[in-house]
Write a protein that holds these residues in place. Sequence first.
Motif, short mmCIF file in Angstrom:
data_model
loop_
_atom_site.label_atom_id
_atom_site.label_comp_id
_atom_site.label_asym_id
_atom_site.label_seq_id
_atom_site.Cartn_x
_atom_site.Cartn_y
_atom_site.Cartn_z
N PRO A 66 -3.66 13.96 -28.51
CA PRO A 66 -3.69 12.51 -28.71
C PRO A 66 -3.52 12.18 -30.19
N ALA A 67 -3.19 10.94 -30.47
CA ALA A 67 -3.13 10.49 -31.85
C ALA A 67 -4.53 10.59 -32.44
N LEU A 68 -4.63 10.99 -33.69
CA LEU A 68 -5.92 11.14 -34.35
C LEU A 68 -6.01 10.17 -35.51
N TYR A 69 -7.10 9.42 -35.52
CA TYR A 69 -7.36 8.46 -36.60
C TYR A 69 -8.72 8.75 -37.22
N TYR A 70 -8.79 8.49 -38.51
CA TYR A 70 -10.04 8.61 -39.24
C TYR A 70 -10.51 7.22 -39.63
N VAL A 71 -11.76 6.90 -39.30
CA VAL A 71 -12.32 5.62 -39.71
C VAL A 71 -12.59 5.69 -41.21
N THR A 72 -12.33 4.60 -41.87
CA THR A 72 -12.52 4.54 -43.32
C THR A 72 -13.02 3.15 -43.67
N MET A 73 -13.35 2.94 -44.89
CA MET A 73 -13.75 1.61 -45.33
C MET A 73 -13.38 1.45 -46.78
N PRO A 74 -13.12 0.22 -47.17
CA PRO A 74 -12.76 -0.01 -48.56
C PRO A 74 -13.98 0.09 -49.46
N PRO A 75 -13.80 0.55 -50.68
CA PRO A 75 -14.91 0.56 -51.63
C PRO A 75 -15.48 -0.86 -51.78
N GLY A 76 -16.77 -0.95 -51.88
CA GLY A 76 -17.42 -2.25 -52.07
C GLY A 76 -17.83 -2.95 -50.79
N ALA A 77 -17.39 -2.45 -49.64
CA ALA A 77 -17.70 -3.12 -48.37
C ALA A 77 -19.20 -3.14 -48.11
N MET A 78 -19.88 -2.06 -48.37
CA MET A 78 -21.32 -2.02 -48.11
C MET A 78 -22.10 -2.74 -49.20
N ARG A 79 -21.56 -2.81 -50.41
CA ARG A 79 -22.20 -3.60 -51.47
C ARG A 79 -22.20 -5.07 -51.05
N ILE A 151 -13.57 -6.50 -39.75
CA ILE A 151 -12.32 -5.78 -40.00
C ILE A 151 -12.60 -4.29 -39.95
N GLU A 152 -11.80 -3.55 -39.20
CA GLU A 152 -11.92 -2.10 -39.11
C GLU A 152 -10.73 -1.46 -39.83
N HIS A 153 -10.98 -0.38 -40.53
CA HIS A 153 -9.95 0.35 -41.27
C HIS A 153 -9.83 1.75 -40.70
N TYR A 154 -8.60 2.18 -40.47
CA TYR A 154 -8.33 3.51 -39.95
C TYR A 154 -7.17 4.13 -40.72
N ARG A 155 -7.16 5.45 -40.75
CA ARG A 155 -6.05 6.18 -41.35
C ARG A 155 -5.55 7.17 -40.32
N ARG A 156 -4.27 7.11 -40.04
CA ARG A 156 -3.66 8.04 -39.08
C ARG A 156 -3.61 9.42 -39.69
N ALA A 157 -4.07 10.41 -38.95
CA ALA A 157 -4.06 11.80 -39.41
C ALA A 157 -2.66 12.39 -39.26
N ASP A 158 -2.43 13.47 -39.95
CA ASP A 158 -1.15 14.17 -39.85
C ASP A 158 -1.07 15.03 -38.60
N VAL A 159 -2.13 15.05 -37.80
CA VAL A 159 -2.14 15.81 -36.56
C VAL A 159 -2.26 14.83 -35.40
N GLY A 160 -2.01 15.30 -34.21
CA GLY A 160 -1.98 14.41 -33.05
C GLY A 160 -0.56 13.92 -32.90
N THR A 161 -0.02 14.02 -31.72
CA THR A 161 1.42 13.82 -31.57
C THR A 161 1.83 12.56 -30.84
N ARG A 162 0.93 11.89 -30.19
CA ARG A 162 1.34 10.70 -29.43
C ARG A 162 1.72 9.60 -30.39
N ALA A 163 2.99 9.31 -30.45
CA ALA A 163 3.51 8.37 -31.43
C ALA A 163 3.23 6.92 -31.07
N ASP A 164 3.08 6.62 -29.80
CA ASP A 164 2.96 5.23 -29.37
C ASP A 164 1.54 4.94 -28.89
N ALA A 165 0.59 5.23 -29.75
CA ALA A 165 -0.82 5.06 -29.40
C ALA A 165 -1.16 3.59 -29.24
#
Length: 180
Positions: A66-79, A151-165
């Motif tokens: 499956p497509a793999l995503y990493y959850v992330t957040m911008p600096p300062g969001a928790m501040r 707002i949710e932030h994600y970064r697509r990983a270089d692994v996981g092959t399903r292109a049309d997630a």
Amino acid sequence: VLDYEDGMLPWVEGTRLDEDIAAAIAQCRPDVVVTFGEDGLYWHPDHIAVHERTTAAVVAIGAAAPALYYVTMPPGAMRALVDASPGAGAHVLGIEDVDAFGAQAPPPTLVVDVGAYAVRKLAALQCHRTQVRDGAIARLGERDARRLLGIEHYRRADVGTRADAFIEWFGTGWRDREGG
């Protein structure tokens, strides 16, 4: 959620956790797997272990992964969350250095507006009483939830092959992708 002791994932036998994660993926057959990024959001050892083991499990699937995503957040969001929660302790999830959240995170490749679910998201976070007690999340009101948690932030990983997630359809709209 698997049955592992909180705070101990880095010391769990790697193959056991790998097998449990792989079994969950095989059972659910998701189009998308979302996990923590390399920074574990704020360098939490359990989160980093989950990132490493989940990434390994997806890589092991190979061409059908499956497509793999990493959850992330911008600096300062928790501040901003702490600043909006007067009277609360200056911590988030027990972390005093709220600027650690997202401090070294790579930029997202996908940003999703989840504002319609922000109040539910806040309620879910507040269920973790032992981790939010007296902190900014415990004191955050519904009025600020959409602005600070919408707002949710994600970064697509270089692994996981399903292109049309399906997660990528949020940007164009489901109906646009389905032709109607």
